[in-house]
Motif scaffolding. Structure first.
Motif: not given
Length: 643
Positions: A484-489, A426-447
């Protein structure tokens, strides 16, 4: 002094109220109709002090018509006193009340045989055997059995000793849960106003505290507190508590409402649950069946959807289901509940709330949903925390949403969140908690989305942030998108520039023909000077044919993006060198007009060599750029900032 709650249970006219009265000296039947009819209709309360132990009795009605009242008082008890009359033995409501207490997770108690003065020894022995048979295999299997007579007083001292002994062994209430007081009674007292009572099942209430009345979401203030008829500054979990409230009228309070800290808990109308159907139930729990749902002191109608198996849960078995309620209730993960059939009203099942803020499940997602619900039923809190985050999917989940779902305190969250994040699941991103697998999916979707955009628009500097957010994060909190944008940066995968986001691999490369066109457009604006042409006029002067103009507009945007051209107003653009020269003229003019450094519109027109058509937009542009500032009908030319 420690406190416990003892709840009576048993059939009508088996002497529950008489027993409480004999033990405490207080008649729990408070209603005139109860005294007139000689039966208990609603909940009654009394207390007893035994050395260092304070016992609060909750006396419940035994008639089958008032089982819903019994259920309102059955939550939150520490010890069950299962009362059986010696002259009648085990009766229908004896069994139903006992089943309810088992389904609610009561783990301690004793058997009390009353009215012993009405039977002989042989009959008493028979009743005791039947009582033992009833509780065989349950939490009362090895419980003490005390025979008493409320009329003669026989056995009462022994009962008090047993209650004191068992009460001192009751484990203290957990400090891991936020304050909750389900309301089972509300009334108005002259000179005090609104008063509510209930069993404080977790946390503490402090005099003067601001609380929230749910599900109405009414803010209230604690004017005063009483525990066992004594005024106190604080009330703690496990105590019968009366709260004098400011900010709400008694007419707006109903049994089943809940007092909680401001903004901490939330009402719900869809809950995922584990249901266990009583072996002796007259029917299975089937999908779409209408039921009476009892949680805390509340009773609400709802419909069941069985989530696994053959769309029904047979008597003697359990399974996962969803209950969709017709009115909101306040509940958290792990709360116990009772299901009664709609008509005729009889207790058929009970269970545990698994996800208090469930959504309607689609068939294709059901397998994954069932896995997550089973994870939520595990004992260890990190697994529960991770399962709740997984349930939120790519939306992520805020800490206050987790708090409302679990009822955990901040200290518990800090500890559990730390444990889970160490595993990396589980990762904390922007004050929210999200599963790593879900975070990877949305990050890949952005790219991927940015790469698609660059392929479609090779001359665009990047994609608008808001367009990207609406495309991929419509149902997510804004914090998640920004995180997510900040993390990808930080991973050097994207570049964020004000309102534009682009792939870090993207750069605008002009062909020889496009470069030549860019040069012609630039020269057109440079030659125009301060008399900026309209876009179509500029295209004509640059010899851009009609078929080329869509491409030329993209090149124009590139010149704007790299600040070669400066937007003055709307579609009025000037070359950056022209604007810079005009800034220099303004500073020279200011130096010649010290100390006031003022210029009016006519003077600016002469200085710039332009008509009013261009003068006003230019002055407003310089105001925005903090080169000038309005001073009445003139402009003050500001001194250049030293960088």
């Amino acid at each position: 002094m420690s406190s416990i709650i003892v709840g009576t249970a048993g059939h009508i006219d088996h002497g529950k109220s008489a027993l409480v009265r004999a033990l405490t000296g207080v008649d729990p039947d408070r209603l005139p109709e109860e005294k007139r009819r000689g039966i208990t209709i609603d909940l009654g309360f009394a207390d007893l002090e035994l050395d260092d132990l304070r016992i609060g009795f909750v006396d419940v009605p035994g008639h089958e018509r008032f089982v819903k009242n019994m259920l309102a008082g059955a939550h939150g008890i520490d010890l069950l006193a299962l009362v059986i009359a010696a002259d009648e033995s085990v009766m229908p409501q004896t069994r139903e009340h006992f089943d309810i207490c088992r389904l609610l997770g009561v783990r301690n108690g004793l058997l009390v045989i009353t009215k012993t003065d009405l039977v002989d020894e042989e009959m008493l022995a028979l009743v005791e055997d039947e009582a033992r048979e009833l509780v065989n295999g349950s939490f009362l299997e090895n419980a003490p059995l005390i025979a008493v007579s409320s009329r003669t007083g026989a056995g009462l001292d022994d009962l008090k000793s047993r209650l004191a002994e068992m009460g001192r062994r009751v484990p203290p209430r957990s400090q891991d849960f936020t304050m909750r007081l389900p309301i089972d009674r509300a009334f108005s007292m002259k000179g005090f106003g609104t008063v509510v009572t209930g069993t404080l099942i977790s946390g503490k209430i402090t005099e003067g505290e601001e609380l929230e009345l749910l599900p109405s979401k009414t803010n209230v203030r604690v004017r005063g507190l009483q525990v066992h008829n004594k005024s106190v500054h604080e009330a703690h979990a496990g105590q019968r508590t009366a709260v004098n409230l400011a900010g709400v009228d008694t007419a707006h309070i109903e049994r089943g409402m809940v007092l909680a800290p401001l903004g901490r808990l939330r009402p719900t109308q869809i809950v995922d649950v584990w249901i266990y159907v009583l072996p002796g139930a007259s029917r299975a729990v089937r999908s779409r069946s209408r039921v009476r749902f009892h949680a805390g002191a509340a009773e609400v109608l709802g419909r069941v959807r069985v989530l696994e198996g053959t769309q029904q849960i047979a008597p003697g078995s359990g399974g996962l289901a969803q209950v969709r309620l017709e009115a909101p209730v306040v509940a958290v993960h792990g709360d116990r509940f009772i299901l009664r059939s709609y008509s005729p009203a009889e207790t058929i099942a009970g269970g545990m709330i698994v996800d208090p803020f469930a959504t309607k499940h689609r068939g294709r997602e059901l397998v994954h949903t069932l896995e997550l619900l089973r994870s939520l039923m595990r004992e260890d809190r990190p697994a529960k925390f991770e399962a709740f985050v997984q349930t939120a999917g790519e939306r992520g989940i805020r800490l206050n949403d987790l708090a409302a779902a679990t009822g955990w305190t901040n200290d518990v969250f800090a500890k559990v969140a730390s444990e889970v994040q160490k595993t990396g699941s589980v990762i904390e991103v922007g004050g929210l908690f999200i599963a790593r697998s879900s975070l990877d999916r949305v990050s890949d979707a952005v790219v991927t989305e940015l790469e698609r955009y660059h392929k479609r628009e090779p001359l665009a500097r990047g994609m608008l942030r808001e367009t990207l957010r609406e495309k991929l994060f419509t149902h997510s909190a804004p914090e998640l998108f920004n995180g997510v944008i900040a993390r990808l940066e930080t991973q050097s995968k994207v570049v964020s520039e004000k309102d534009i986001v682009r792939s870090s691999k993207h750069s605008v490369g002009l062909s020889e023909q496009e470069a030549e066109l860019s040069k012609r457009i630039e020269q057109t604006y440079l030659a125009a000077g301060v008399e900026a042409p309209a876009i179509d006029e500029a295209m004509t002067k640059a010899n851009v044919a009609a078929p080329q103009r869509p491409q030329a507009r993209k090149i124009l945007q590139l010149l704007i993006d790299d600040r070669t051209l400066v937007r003055i107003q709307g579609e009025m653009f000037m070359h950056a060198k022209v604007v810079q020269d005009l800034k220099g003229k303004l500073q020279t003019y200011a130096a010649q007009h010290e100390p006031d450094r003022l210029i009016d519109v006519p003077a600016f027109k002469d200085l710039a060599g332009v008509s009013r058509k261009y003068a006003i937009p230019l002055l407003e542009f310089f105001d925005r750029e903090q080169v000038t500032r309005r001073a009445g009908d003139k402009r003050l030319i500001l001194k250049p900032r030293v960088s």
